[in-house]
Design an enzyme around this catalytic site. Structure first.
Site, PDB file in Angstrom:
ATOM      1  N   CYS A 284      -6.014  -6.503   8.171  1.00  0.00           N
ATOM      2  CA  CYS A 284      -5.556  -7.731   7.502  1.00  0.00           C
ATOM      3  C   CYS A 284      -5.627  -8.966   8.387  1.00  0.00           C
ATOM      4  O   CYS A 284      -6.084 -10.034   7.945  1.00  0.00           O
ATOM      5  CB  CYS A 284      -4.155  -7.544   6.937  1.00  0.00           C
ATOM      6  SG  CYS A 284      -2.850  -7.227   8.162  1.00  0.00           S
ATOM      7  N   HIS A 342       1.905  -8.019   7.002  1.00  0.00           N
ATOM      8  CA  HIS A 342       0.630  -8.294   6.355  1.00  0.00           C
ATOM      9  C   HIS A 342       0.285  -9.751   6.642  1.00  0.00           C
ATOM     10  O   HIS A 342       1.169 -10.610   6.709  1.00  0.00           O
ATOM     11  CB  HIS A 342       0.706  -8.039   4.851  1.00  0.00           C
ATOM     12  CG  HIS A 342      -0.596  -8.280   4.139  1.00  0.00           C
ATOM     13  ND1 HIS A 342      -1.764  -7.680   4.526  1.00  0.00           N
ATOM     14  CD2 HIS A 342      -0.907  -9.079   3.081  1.00  0.00           C
ATOM     15  CE1 HIS A 342      -2.741  -8.078   3.729  1.00  0.00           C
ATOM     16  NE2 HIS A 342      -2.255  -8.930   2.860  1.00  0.00           N
ATOM     17  N   ASP A 365      -5.843 -14.462   0.144  1.00  0.00           N
ATOM     18  CA  ASP A 365      -5.756 -13.199   0.893  1.00  0.00           C
ATOM     19  C   ASP A 365      -7.073 -12.432   0.771  1.00  0.00           C
ATOM     20  O   ASP A 365      -7.389 -11.889  -0.294  1.00  0.00           O
ATOM     21  CB  ASP A 365      -4.604 -12.357   0.348  1.00  0.00           C
ATOM     22  CG  ASP A 365      -4.359 -11.105   1.184  1.00  0.00           C
ATOM     23  OD1 ASP A 365      -5.123 -10.860   2.136  1.00  0.00           O
ATOM     24  OD2 ASP A 365      -3.398 -10.371   0.878  1.00  0.00           O
ATOM     25  N   ASP A 407      12.210  -6.316  -5.213  1.00  0.00           N
ATOM     26  CA  ASP A 407      13.331  -5.472  -4.805  1.00  0.00           C
ATOM     27  C   ASP A 407      12.822  -4.071  -4.483  1.00  0.00           C
ATOM     28  O   ASP A 407      11.855  -3.594  -5.080  1.00  0.00           O
ATOM     29  CB  ASP A 407      14.367  -5.373  -5.922  1.00  0.00           C
ATOM     30  CG  ASP A 407      15.084  -6.690  -6.171  1.00  0.00           C
ATOM     31  OD1 ASP A 407      14.955  -7.593  -5.327  1.00  0.00           O
ATOM     32  OD2 ASP A 407      15.745  -6.811  -7.215  1.00  0.00           O
TER      33      ASP A 407
END
Length: 716
Positions: A284, A342, A365, A407
């Site tokens: 990444c 990330h 990304d 969450d």
């Protein structure tokens, strides 16, 4: 540059002798110094100078027409050259001669591209015509980029300090590891290295969009959102002739381990030399750093951003599920995953496809995780949309939102049943960092992505638990489930029931370091008026930053008693002998504790992820870290064995793109405790800018590098 006749004149008939692109002056004026010494590189919306030198007979403005023409694929714009001191029209191509810019055989023309011109390499033609004849000349090629200095350009950035950092700076900092003990790696964006500009332009030329319809692609290249979407896909090679092939496990022998890269130039130039074959390998931070380089070259302000505890929402429900055994071991049976960190890119722009409230930083990304419109890419997605939870705003907002603000539902499983549950609203996206302007200190971006949420800690048996989970087991030991969740509550946690309430926290003491014990503290709070008999299970597992952990390498199980209203504090230590055989250089340790009430069967889970700091490698450049171009300097690299055991077949390796040719090594058969291994190298830089010296230390008792170091060197 000598003007080449486009029509069939002989040399004796030629009128135009030379076209001077005034590269040095234009590059200073357009803030493009260093991007190329081969081509004129200018920014849209700002005039640039072109000087025409004629043979014996000068152009006669009274009887002859002088025109310039720019060509881009099938597109063309012709500009009659006018005498004027007015400002250029920002909506159309223009060519003007200002007062005093014409001589006996020389004329200087100021050319200006529209502020919404396409980013590309253009051809410039010169036409001279009269009532009786016409001649045309090929003047040469020039490159047109976005202009963050121009207020009407969609990439306009108002503050000069921001433009210097996010466009012109060729050096960045990447933050890795875990948020409680992160490491820093300098990265050379290398936009001023010879050949990098050409590589960035070539990426656009070999994109599927250009190859399928080059005219449409050229037209759309005026839009920075379109550019970022194309380049995002081209940085990975999953479905095109992209730059990097990703690999997250297995051997890297037929390529480069992603941890060894320290700059973008080496990667981009290897890709150019391979004629479209991908460079191996990236992860990444490598994908993101290369993307940041290309965006800065094209004139789009960009920065590399690290998200700690980034969730990958595999089923698209904006909830991340994790499963643990009753003794605290993480189970790899979820479609979802959480990466300890990330890395992606933010690009600054105004978006013409959405309302102005979503202008500004956009997440882009390039790591190939999920497809967007059938292609491995992600974004651009407005950071504001993520914070506001405007999940319908393009592109890929729901996926990115889940990465930073979903969450986690952590479930304890025993004999195929969920026996404990906790909803954690704070873990994902716990810290979001980028390099500060003018400093290597991280700037905390967390609040720009996330609104404050209050933590919910629900357990099986809590009367206020609104999330209803329906699960079934298809075979022993394998969990299949369908989860139906209500809308998330951000209100206060439900009141505790007297018979089913324990608070458990797990903390890491000090800075965990390779070769030393990992010290843990478990704190259990009993808010009830009854003494309770508890069973404590601890588990430690090794994991990569982006994967599920392996089997436990250390466990502890013990029964303890806690008194009414007591805070029970338990200290634990994991000695080096327990993890050294399992731990590779950049691995993460996941520690979990499960506290079970032996009477009520209530189970409570707490976790922590940590990375161990490596022994330091020291790099010193004689005379300081600012060196002169083409002047030899000495760098001394050393490593001292701070472990309490000898290390066999010790190897210290030094390399640095743009500073050293190949790898340089020092070797020792045995490196005793407190003994030093050292390598002296001569560095010399042939180009200006920021370079990175990297060093690594390995030994025979470990299959991976024990320590790695990156050191910034500025070439003036």
């Amino acid at each position: 540059m000598e003007a080449t006749p486009q029509t069939g004149q002989t040399r004796g008939q030629r009128r135009l002798k030379l076209v001077n692109f005034e590269i040095q002056e234009n590059h200073i004026s357009h803030e493009t110094q260093g991007l190329s010494d081969k081509y004129l590189v200018v920014r849209r919306g700002k005039p640039f100078k072109v000087t025409l030198l004629f043979y014996g007979r000068m152009w006669n403005p009274n009887t002859e027409c002088l025109a310039l023409q720019v060509l881009l694929g099938e597109m063309s714009a012709k500009m009659l050259v006018h005498f004027s001191d007015k400002l250029s029209d920002r909506h159309s191509w223009s060519a003007r001669i200002y007062p005093g810019n014409i001589g006996r055989r020389v004329v200087t023309v100021h050319v200006c591209a529209p502020v919404l011109s396409s980013v590309a390499q253009y051809q410039l033609l010169v036409h001279i015509s009269s009532a009786h004849e016409q001649s045309s000349y090929v003047a040469g090629m020039f490159v047109l980029l976005c202009n963050p200095w121009h207020k009407d350009d969609p990439v306009y950035m108002p503050l000069d300090a921001q433009r210097q950092e996010y466009v012109k700076n060729d050096y960045g900092m990447i933050y890795m590891g875990t948020d409680i003990n992160f490491s820093k790696q300098p990265w050379s964006f290398s936009q001023y290295e010879p050949g990098v500009l050409e590589a960035c332009l070539q990426l656009l030329q070999v994109s599927p969009q250009h190859l399928s319809n080059n005219h449409k692609d050229y037209v759309r290249r005026a839009d920075p959102a379109y550019l970022s979407r194309i380049i995002c896909a081209m940085v990975n090679s999953s479905d095109d002739m992209g730059v990097l092939e990703g690999r997250w496990k297995g051997s890297y022998k037929n390529g480069v381990n992603p941890t060894e890269w320290s700059g973008s130039a080496d990667i981009l130039l290897r890709w150019m030399a391979s004629k479209g074959n991908p460079v191996r390998y990236g992860q990444c931070w490598v994908f993101a750093s290369v993307l940041c380089t290309v965006m800065r070259v094209l004139g789009i302000p960009s920065r590399v951003v690290t998200v700690f505890n980034a969730a990958h929402d595999g089923d698209g429900n904006l909830i991340t599920e994790e499963f643990y055994s009753s003794t605290g071991q993480r189970l790899g049976i979820s479609k979802d995953s959480i990466w300890n960190f990330h890395v992606w890119v933010e690009c600054w722009m105004r978006r013409s496809d959405i309302s102005a409230e979503f202008d500004g930083w956009q997440v882009v990304d390039p790591t190939p995780q999920e497809m967007s419109a059938g292609i491995y890419r992600c974004g651009p997605c407005p950071v504001v949309a993520i914070q506001r939870r405007s999940l319908d705003i393009p592109y890929d907002t729901a996926f990115i939102y889940a990465s930073v603000d979903s969450d986690i539902v952590r479930m304890i499983v025993q004999s195929g049943k969920v026996v404990g549950k906790k909803v954690d609203t704070q873990w994902v996206g716990r810290s979001i960092f980028t390099k500060s302007i003018g400093s290597d200190v991280p700037e905390d971006l967390t609040e720009s992505y996330k609104r404050q949420k209050k933590e919910q800690l629900y357990r099986v048996g809590d009367s206020g638990f609104a999330d209803q989970c329906m699960r079934s087991f298809s075979e022993p030991g394998k969990l299949t489930y369908t989860a139906v969740y209500s809308s998330r509550s951000v209100g206060p946690r439900p009141p505790k029931q007297d018979a089913s309430s324990l608070d458990v926290t797990l903390t890491i003491d000090g800075e965990p370091t390779i070769g030393k014990s990992i010290n843990l503290t478990v704190t259990v709070t009993n808010p009830t008026n009854s003494a309770r008999l508890l069973r404590e299970h601890l588990s430690a597992q090794i994991k990569k930053f982006n994967s599920s952990p392996d089997k436990s390498f250390w466990t502890s199980h013990q029964d303890v008693c806690i008194q009414p209203f007591e805070d029970l504090i338990r200290h634990h230590s994991i000695p080096p002998s327990k993890y050294e055989a399992f731990l590779a250089g950049d691995d993460i340790v996941k520690v979990a504790v499960v506290i079970k009430d032996l009477k009520t069967k209530e189970r409570v889970l707490a976790i922590q992820d940590l990375n161990l700091s490596s022994p330091k490698i020291n790099i010193q450049v004689e005379g300081g870290d600012r060196i002169q171009m083409k002047k030899e300097c000495i760098a001394i690299v050393s490593f001292t064995n701070q472990l309490n055991k000898p290390l066999g077949n010790a190897v210290l390796t030094v390399e640095g793109y743009g500073l050293l040719q190949g790898k340089h090594e020092a070797r020792l058969t045995v490196l005793q405790p407190d003994e030093k291994i050292e390598k002296k190298v001569t560095i010399i830089a042939s180009t200006l800018g920021t370079k990175v010296l990297s060093a690594s230390f390995s030994h025979c008792s470990s299959s991976s590098v024990l320590s790695r170091c990156f050191h910034k060197v500025t070439v003036t």
